[in-house]
Enzyme design. Structure first.
Site, PDB file in Angstrom:
ATOM      1  N   CYS A  79       0.780  -1.225   0.348  1.00 11.74           N
ATOM      2  CA  CYS A  79       0.293  -0.098  -0.043  1.00 11.74           C
ATOM      3  C   CYS A  79       0.848   0.954  -0.463  1.00 11.74           C
ATOM      4  O   CYS A  79       0.548   2.640  -0.414  1.00 11.74           O
ATOM      5  CB  CYS A  79      -0.807   0.065   0.861  1.00 11.74           C
ATOM      6  SG  CYS A  79      -1.648  -1.415   1.271  1.00 11.74           S
ATOM      7  N   HIS A 109      -3.031   7.283   2.640  1.00  8.11           N
ATOM      8  CA  HIS A 109      -3.439   5.991   1.902  1.00  8.11           C
ATOM      9  C   HIS A 109      -5.186   5.678   2.604  1.00  8.11           C
ATOM     10  O   HIS A 109      -5.254   5.585   3.806  1.00  8.11           O
ATOM     11  CB  HIS A 109      -2.425   4.601   2.808  1.00  8.11           C
ATOM     12  CG  HIS A 109      -2.679   3.187   1.795  1.00  8.11           C
ATOM     13  ND1 HIS A 109      -3.697   3.256   1.406  1.00  8.11           N
ATOM     14  CD2 HIS A 109      -3.003   2.367   3.241  1.00  8.11           C
ATOM     15  CE1 HIS A 109      -3.669   1.666   1.225  1.00  8.11           C
ATOM     16  NE2 HIS A 109      -3.823   1.389   1.924  1.00  8.11           N
ATOM     17  N   ASN A 114     -10.314  -0.157  -0.089  1.00  6.32           N
ATOM     18  CA  ASN A 114      -9.145  -0.053   0.360  1.00  6.32           C
ATOM     19  C   ASN A 114      -7.930  -0.683  -0.965  1.00  6.32           C
ATOM     20  O   ASN A 114      -8.135  -1.217  -1.334  1.00  6.32           O
ATOM     21  CB  ASN A 114      -8.285  -0.787   1.725  1.00  6.32           C
ATOM     22  CG  ASN A 114      -6.472  -0.485   1.429  1.00  6.32           C
ATOM     23  OD1 ASN A 114      -5.711  -0.395   0.389  1.00  6.32           O
ATOM     24  ND2 ASN A 114      -5.631  -1.081   2.574  1.00  6.32           N
TER      25      ASN A 114
HETATM   26  O1  UT7 Z   1      -3.602  -0.478   3.977  1.00 11.25           O
HETATM   27  C1  UT7 Z   1      -2.999  -1.441   5.102  1.00 11.25           C
HETATM   28  C2  UT7 Z   1      -4.040  -3.148   5.187  1.00 11.25           C
HETATM   29  N1  UT7 Z   1      -4.505  -3.116   6.445  1.00 11.25           N
HETATM   30  C3  UT7 Z   1      -5.050  -2.281   7.191  1.00 11.25           C
HETATM   31  O2  UT7 Z   1      -4.691  -1.329   7.375  1.00 11.25           O
HETATM   32  C4  UT7 Z   1      -5.815  -2.684   8.179  1.00 11.25           C
HETATM   33  C5  UT7 Z   1      -5.979  -2.309   9.023  1.00 11.25           C
HETATM   34  N2  UT7 Z   1      -6.863  -2.914  10.488  1.00 11.25           N
HETATM   35  C6  UT7 Z   1      -8.910  -2.392   9.954  1.00 11.25           C
HETATM   36  O3  UT7 Z   1      -8.767  -2.218   9.267  1.00 11.25           O
HETATM   37  C7  UT7 Z   1      -8.839  -2.897  11.211  1.00 11.25           C
HETATM   38  O4  UT7 Z   1      -8.500  -3.812  12.136  1.00 11.25           O
HETATM   39  C8  UT7 Z   1     -10.257  -4.323  10.552  1.00 11.25           C
HETATM   40  C9  UT7 Z   1     -11.015  -3.054   9.552  1.00 11.25           C
HETATM   41  C10 UT7 Z   1      -9.629  -5.064   9.616  1.00 11.25           C
HETATM   42  C11 UT7 Z   1     -11.658  -5.090  11.866  1.00 11.25           C
HETATM   43  O5  UT7 Z   1     -11.639  -3.874  12.577  1.00 11.25           O
HETATM   44  P1  UT7 Z   1     -11.714  -4.152  13.990  1.00 11.25           P
HETATM   45  O6  UT7 Z   1     -11.708  -3.006  14.858  1.00 11.25           O
HETATM   46  O7  UT7 Z   1      -9.951  -4.799  14.638  1.00 11.25           O
HETATM   47  O8  UT7 Z   1     -11.937  -5.793  14.271  1.00 11.25           O
HETATM   48  P2  UT7 Z   1     -11.323  -7.170  14.747  1.00 11.25           P
HETATM   49  O9  UT7 Z   1     -10.682  -7.777  13.800  1.00 11.25           O
HETATM   50  O10 UT7 Z   1     -11.188  -6.684  16.373  1.00 11.25           O
HETATM   51  O11 UT7 Z   1     -13.180  -8.014  15.040  1.00 11.25           O
HETATM   52  C12 UT7 Z   1     -13.935  -8.321  15.693  1.00 11.25           C
HETATM   53  C13 UT7 Z   1     -15.029  -8.553  15.841  1.00 11.25           C
HETATM   54  C14 UT7 Z   1     -14.610  -9.986  15.577  1.00 11.25           C
HETATM   55  O12 UT7 Z   1     -15.788 -10.757  16.683  1.00 11.25           O
HETATM   56  P3  UT7 Z   1     -15.595 -11.245  17.479  1.00 11.25           P
HETATM   57  O13 UT7 Z   1     -13.910 -11.636  18.209  1.00 11.25           O
HETATM   58  O14 UT7 Z   1     -15.530 -10.181  19.011  1.00 11.25           O
HETATM   59  O15 UT7 Z   1     -17.096 -11.984  18.606  1.00 11.25           O
HETATM   60  C15 UT7 Z   1     -14.678 -10.380  14.033  1.00 11.25           C
HETATM   61  O16 UT7 Z   1     -14.401 -11.642  13.919  1.00 11.25           O
HETATM   62  O17 UT7 Z   1     -15.326  -8.178  14.935  1.00 11.25           O
HETATM   63  C16 UT7 Z   1     -15.987  -9.652  13.552  1.00 11.25           C
HETATM   64  N3  UT7 Z   1     -15.278  -9.712  12.194  1.00 11.25           N
HETATM   65  C17 UT7 Z   1     -16.657  -9.278  11.264  1.00 11.25           C
HETATM   66  N4  UT7 Z   1     -17.576  -9.188  12.041  1.00 11.25           N
HETATM   67  C18 UT7 Z   1     -18.385  -8.786  10.402  1.00 11.25           C
HETATM   68  C19 UT7 Z   1     -14.899  -9.772  11.318  1.00 11.25           C
HETATM   69  N5  UT7 Z   1     -14.975  -9.356   9.992  1.00 11.25           N
HETATM   70  C20 UT7 Z   1     -16.419  -8.803  10.103  1.00 11.25           C
HETATM   71  C21 UT7 Z   1     -16.984  -8.652   9.438  1.00 11.25           C
HETATM   72  N6  UT7 Z   1     -18.031  -8.237   9.555  1.00 11.25           N
HETATM   73  N7  UT7 Z   1     -16.388  -7.876   8.012  1.00 11.25           N
END
Ligand code: UT7
Length: 313
Positions: free
Chosen positions: A109, A240, A270
């Site tokens: 990225c 980004h 993204n």
């Molecule tokens: O370009 C550079 C590369 N990428 C990035 O910069 C991405 C960086 N990371 C992020 O943007 C965030 O970490 C995400 C958007 C990917 C995830 O958000 P988060 O607030 O960190 O969520 P999490 O991974 O802590 O997940 C929270 C909950 C989990 O459930 P439990 O364990 O709390 O029951 C996940 O299983 O949300 C669940 N979950 C979803 N639920 C509905 C994860 N993905 C989804 C989804 N829909 N798509």
């Protein structure tokens, strides 16, 4: 002698994939995606290759389908059509140029900032008058569409800038670097790997999030310090476009107010190396920034890689 961004351009494929559409593909909801990321929809390329997207972005920036007078093509991409020829060579050929230096840069990225840095450096030392720097991606092809933690984030598209030698200095400075010890947090496996899904993107989102905020803010602050420009003097932050919450946290740490941040991730998600040049192009074309304005670009990506650049348009 200086280098300037002479023009900007972008291209995104027509097909729109909304959060509601994703609800029928994986267990997710528009509400979850919007509140956690800010993304509402993204573009998907069904038939156009990365080099097609890149060529269209270059044409948009050049305002021409022929580019015989370009001396250098660099494409930043993590999703090239082929290992070789490079995407830049394919673009060069599409634009009927048979002589320019052409190669790709791989920095995920952060690729566009890396490519800008390389182009800027080459132009200062070599007899290169005009360069086209492109960020182009087709992440829809390296996404596991069964993985709700990643498939909701990414989209396809391309953006480009034309660089020219100028009397005034317009590319004012960079901060750029990498730390490969984070290799396991964000990766796409390839030859020689034993990955379960060799070609799919794997990401530990939560951990990436934290390092992204810290690293982007640190890089942005360093480039401001190096160039002697204060955050108040910046007319627009073009970050980004990974996640609205990351951008919000970074801008607060750098001291840039909300109304000075360009955000279009709601429309495109993204798009990796394409995200900054698409955003810059839209910012210029919508009149949000114009000639003489100071723009701060900051990116972060797999590697981890990071990069920031201050330009005067
Ligand atoms: O370009 C550079 C590369 N990428 C990035 O910069 C991405 C960086 N990371 C992020 O943007 C965030 O970490 C995400 C958007 C990917 C995830 O958000 P988060 O607030 O960190 O969520 P999490 O991974 O802590 O997940 C929270 C909950 C989990 O459930 P439990 O364990 O709390 O029951 C996940 O299983 O949300 C669940 N979950 C979803 N639920 C509905 C994860 N993905 C989804 C989804 N829909 N798509």
């Amino acid at each position: 002698m200086g280098i300037k961004i002479a023009s900007v351009g972008a291209y995104v494929p027509d097909k729109v994939l909304t959060n509601e559409d994703l609800e029928s593909i994986v267990e997710t909801s528009d509400e979850w995606i919007t509140t956690r990321t800010g993304i509402r929809e993204r573009r998907i390329s069904e038939v156009e290759t990365t080099s097609d997207l890149a060529t269209k972005a270059a044409i948009s920036a050049l305002k021409s389908e022929i580019a015989e007078d370009v001396d250098l093509f660099i494409t930043a991409t993590a999703t090239p059509d082929m290992f070789f020829p490079s995407t830049a060579c394919l673009v060069q050929s599409n634009l009927k140029n048979k002589r320019a230096v052409a190669f790709d840069v791989s920095a995920a990225c952060t690729g566009f900032i890396y490519a800008l840095y390389v182009a800027d450096s080459i132009m200062r030392t070599k007899e290169i008058e005009r360069a086209v720097v492109i960020g182009a991606e087709r992440f829809s092809k390296i996404i596991d569409w069964n993985d709700r933690t990643t498939c909701i984030l990414f989209g396809d598209g391309a953006g480009a800038v034309v660089l020219e030698k100028s009397e005034n200095e317009c590319i004012l400075g960079f901060d750029i670097g990498a730390d490969g010890s984070y290799k396991d947090l964000l990766r796409v496996e390839s030859i020689g790997s034993n990955g379960e899904y060799p070609w799919y993107l794997h990401m530990k989102g939560n951990e990436v999030f934290k390092v992204a905020v810290r690293t982007m803010a640190g890089s942005a602050k360093r480039v401001l310090e190096k160039t002697g420009i204060s955050s108040e003097d910046i007319k627009l932050l073009v970050p980004h476009q990974a996640n609205y919450r990351i951008i919000d946290a970074v801008s607060k740490r750098v001291g840039i107010k909300n109304d000075k941040i360009f955000i279009n991730l709601d429309k495109y998600g993204n798009t990796s190396a394409a995200s900054i040049p698409i955003a810059l192009s839209e910012a210029v074309k919508s009149g949000k920034v114009g000639k003489g304005d100071l723009v701060l670009m900051v990116a972060f990506g797999g590697g981890f890689t990071w990069g920031s650049c201050v330009v005067r348009l």
